[in-house]
Design an enzyme around this catalytic site. Structure first.
Site, PDB file in Angstrom:
ATOM      1  N   GLU A  45      24.404 -21.273 -38.586  1.00  0.00           N
ATOM      2  CA  GLU A  45      23.432 -22.370 -38.512  1.00  0.00           C
ATOM      3  C   GLU A  45      24.141 -23.705 -38.370  1.00  0.00           C
ATOM      4  O   GLU A  45      25.069 -24.011 -39.116  1.00  0.00           O
ATOM      5  CB  GLU A  45      22.582 -22.356 -39.794  1.00  0.00           C
ATOM      6  CG  GLU A  45      21.155 -22.738 -39.570  1.00  0.00           C
ATOM      7  CD  GLU A  45      20.421 -21.757 -38.654  1.00  0.00           C
ATOM      8  OE1 GLU A  45      20.222 -22.108 -37.476  1.00  0.00           O
ATOM      9  OE2 GLU A  45      20.044 -20.676 -39.114  1.00  0.00           O
ATOM     10  N   GLY A 145       6.861 -25.184 -33.876  1.00  0.00           N
ATOM     11  CA  GLY A 145       7.377 -26.006 -34.969  1.00  0.00           C
ATOM     12  C   GLY A 145       7.716 -25.224 -36.219  1.00  0.00           C
ATOM     13  O   GLY A 145       7.864 -25.800 -37.295  1.00  0.00           O
ATOM     14  N   GLY A 147      10.464 -23.337 -36.449  1.00  0.00           N
ATOM     15  CA  GLY A 147      11.885 -23.006 -36.383  1.00  0.00           C
ATOM     16  C   GLY A 147      12.130 -21.707 -35.632  1.00  0.00           C
ATOM     17  O   GLY A 147      13.210 -21.125 -35.720  1.00  0.00           O
ATOM     18  N   LEU A 148      11.146 -21.240 -34.868  1.00  0.00           N
ATOM     19  CA  LEU A 148      11.282 -19.972 -34.147  1.00  0.00           C
ATOM     20  C   LEU A 148      11.437 -20.219 -32.643  1.00  0.00           C
ATOM     21  O   LEU A 148      11.359 -19.299 -31.847  1.00  0.00           O
ATOM     22  CB  LEU A 148      10.085 -19.057 -34.454  1.00  0.00           C
ATOM     23  CG  LEU A 148       9.886 -18.779 -35.956  1.00  0.00           C
ATOM     24  CD1 LEU A 148       8.643 -17.928 -36.193  1.00  0.00           C
ATOM     25  CD2 LEU A 148      11.105 -18.107 -36.573  1.00  0.00           C
ATOM     26  N   SER A 151       9.826 -23.970 -28.205  1.00  0.00           N
ATOM     27  CA  SER A 151      10.184 -24.884 -27.107  1.00  0.00           C
ATOM     28  C   SER A 151      11.123 -24.188 -26.122  1.00  0.00           C
ATOM     29  O   SER A 151      10.934 -24.290 -24.906  1.00  0.00           O
ATOM     30  CB  SER A 151      10.810 -26.173 -27.652  1.00  0.00           C
ATOM     31  OG  SER A 151      11.982 -25.914 -28.381  1.00  0.00           O
ATOM     32  N   ASP A 195      19.204 -21.737 -28.728  1.00  0.00           N
ATOM     33  CA  ASP A 195      17.817 -21.286 -28.595  1.00  0.00           C
ATOM     34  C   ASP A 195      17.511 -20.797 -27.187  1.00  0.00           C
ATOM     35  O   ASP A 195      16.889 -19.752 -26.986  1.00  0.00           O
ATOM     36  CB  ASP A 195      16.851 -22.420 -28.955  1.00  0.00           C
ATOM     37  CG  ASP A 195      17.014 -22.863 -30.396  1.00  0.00           C
ATOM     38  OD1 ASP A 195      17.708 -22.166 -31.148  1.00  0.00           O
ATOM     39  OD2 ASP A 195      16.446 -23.912 -30.746  1.00  0.00           O
TER      40      ASP A 195
END
Ligand code: ADP
Ligand code: MG
Length: 410
Positions: A45, A145, A147-148, A151, A195
């Site tokens: 992370e 929104g 965190g997955l 976007s 991502d």
């Protein structure tokens, strides 16, 4: 009632509803239908902007796009998940209009969502690729929104559709880079490459071990069910507003640490030399946290390598303590956890989870919990009960079965 949902049927809604919605919006059939998934990061992370290692896996939750190319340069964008109807733009007049990153994309007014797919068109054209107009409709089961990475799913599904429709012949990795460029430069969110790479490159049954320095990657088998385990995602349904400014602060702090240590990026500090590096660094009143930030990045990169070693050895259970140690590091050294994430992690561990950590950018979003199959319902119920007792909104809990990356459906 059992709080736990399996990988819900709603996570995978298939091509047909999106095709029907496209017809209703545009009055004709789409030229094709594509899908790109959301993701969770197993470990690694905030390492991606430090040239380090990450290890995402694709969720069954996907963004599905129905798209038809246009010859007149018009770009019409419509989402089943957004208010405001069709957003109409023209490829010749696309200009980056970075949103206020302090306010963040969640503050996007109606239509602002269209910056994600429009940004992909812009990034491709800026790269000299022959991309024209399109009619696009998307439907998504990726929570936004949380965190997955809804976007990145939106960007990558757009990029893949355009790649096929305009016969660009780009690799998934290149599509991910163009999608990241769209988010960085057009939308104005300074995200790393993880991502978009996850959405573009993950494969079912695997986590993707990615070196964000040279973008080399390897699919690492991650069949949790075969080992009697489950990976739960706990979406806390909260997002604390300090998130985006705090992200920029962490990023700047890491760059400051690398400069002070004379390395291109914190990736270049070997774990074995961490103690020396910490001695060499001094915290100052205007930069009180450099040592802690460095410690998180260096230990986190090391944890990714340890997780990969355990998975290569076929021992998924052994990664539990590493996940939990990663949470402590994000909470204490990187200081990006929050009450809801800590409660989810602490409660899951107390109820018998093998390991747990927050995942994603921090200050809300989701946690992951590795748990014995037999204990999954007990752990889920304990987390739900703890949230209720603390007065938090009910979390959404589901099983993460590693799914495929971006693909054409029809
Ligand atoms: P995350 O990527 O973790 O879900 P972000 O804040 O990065 O969170 O991105 C969420 C934003 O992406 C939403 O506010 C919206 O603007 C956009 N978005 C994502 N998926 C869709 C969708 N299916 N339809 C419309 N907008 C979407
Ligand atoms: Mg995002």
């Amino acid at each position: 009632m059992i709080a736990h949902e399996a990988a819900t049927p709603a996570a995978e809604h298939g091509a047909a509803p999106t095709e029907a919605a496209f017809r209703a919006v545009y009055g004709a059939a789409p030229a094709g239908i594509w899908a790109a998934p959301g993701r969770v990061n197993l470990i690694g992370e905030h390492t991606d902007y430090n040239d380090g290692f990450v290890m995402p896996l694709a969720l069954p939750h996907t963004t599905i796009a129905a798209v038809t190319p246009r010859t007149d340069g018009v770009l019409r964008l419509h989402s089943g998940n957004a208010e405001g109807g069709i957003v109409e733009l023209h490829t010749d007049t696309l200009r980056p209009a970075p949103m206020d990153t302090a306010a963040g994309s969640r503050a996007a007014p109606d239509g602002r969502w269209a910056a994600y797919p429009a940004g992909v068109v812009w990034a491709m054209r800026e790269a000299g690729l022959p991309v024209g107009g399109a009619d696009l409709h998307v439907d998504s089961t990726v929570p936004t929104g949380a965190g997955l990475s809804s976007s990145a799913a939106l960007e990558v599904v757009t990029a893949l559709a355009l790649n096929d429709l305009y016969a660009l012949g780009l690799t998934p990795q290149r599509l991910a880079q163009l999608a990241q460029r769209a988010e960085n430069a057009f939308v104005g969110v300074p995200c790393g490459i993880m991502d978009q790479t996850a959405a573009a490159c993950c494969t079912a049954g695997h986590a993707l071990f990615l070196d964000t320095r040279d973008l080399r990657s390897r699919q690492v088998p991650f069949d949790v069910a075969a080992q009697g385990l489950r990976l739960l995602v706990v979406d806390t349904r909260v997002k604390h507003d300090l998130g985006d400014g705090a992200y920029a602060e962490r990023r700047t702090g890491c760059e400051r640490g690398a400069r002070a240590l004379g390395v291109p990026a914190l990736r270049d500090v070997p774990h074995a030399q961490l103690a020396d590096a910490l001695v060499a660094l001094t915290d100052t009143p205007d930069a009180p946290d450099t040592r802690a930030l460095v410690r998180h990045i260096v230990t986190e990169n090391h944890r990714v390598e340890e997780v990969v070693a355990h998975l290569d050895a076929g021992d998924i259970r052994a990664i539990g303590p590493l996940l939990t140690a990663g949470h402590a590091s994000l909470r204490d050294d990187f200081a990006i956890s929050c009450a809801e994430l800590d409660l989810a992690v602490d409660t899951a561990l107390a109820a018998g989870a093998v390991g747990a950590r927050m995942t994603g950018g921090g200050f809300g979003g989701s946690a992951i919990v590795l748990v014995d199959e037999a204990a999954a319902d007990t752990v889920s119920a304990a987390v739900t009960a703890a949230f209720a007792a603390a007065g938090h909104a009910a979390p959404r809990i589901f099983t993460a079965v590693p799914g495929p990356g971006a693909r054409r459906l029809a």
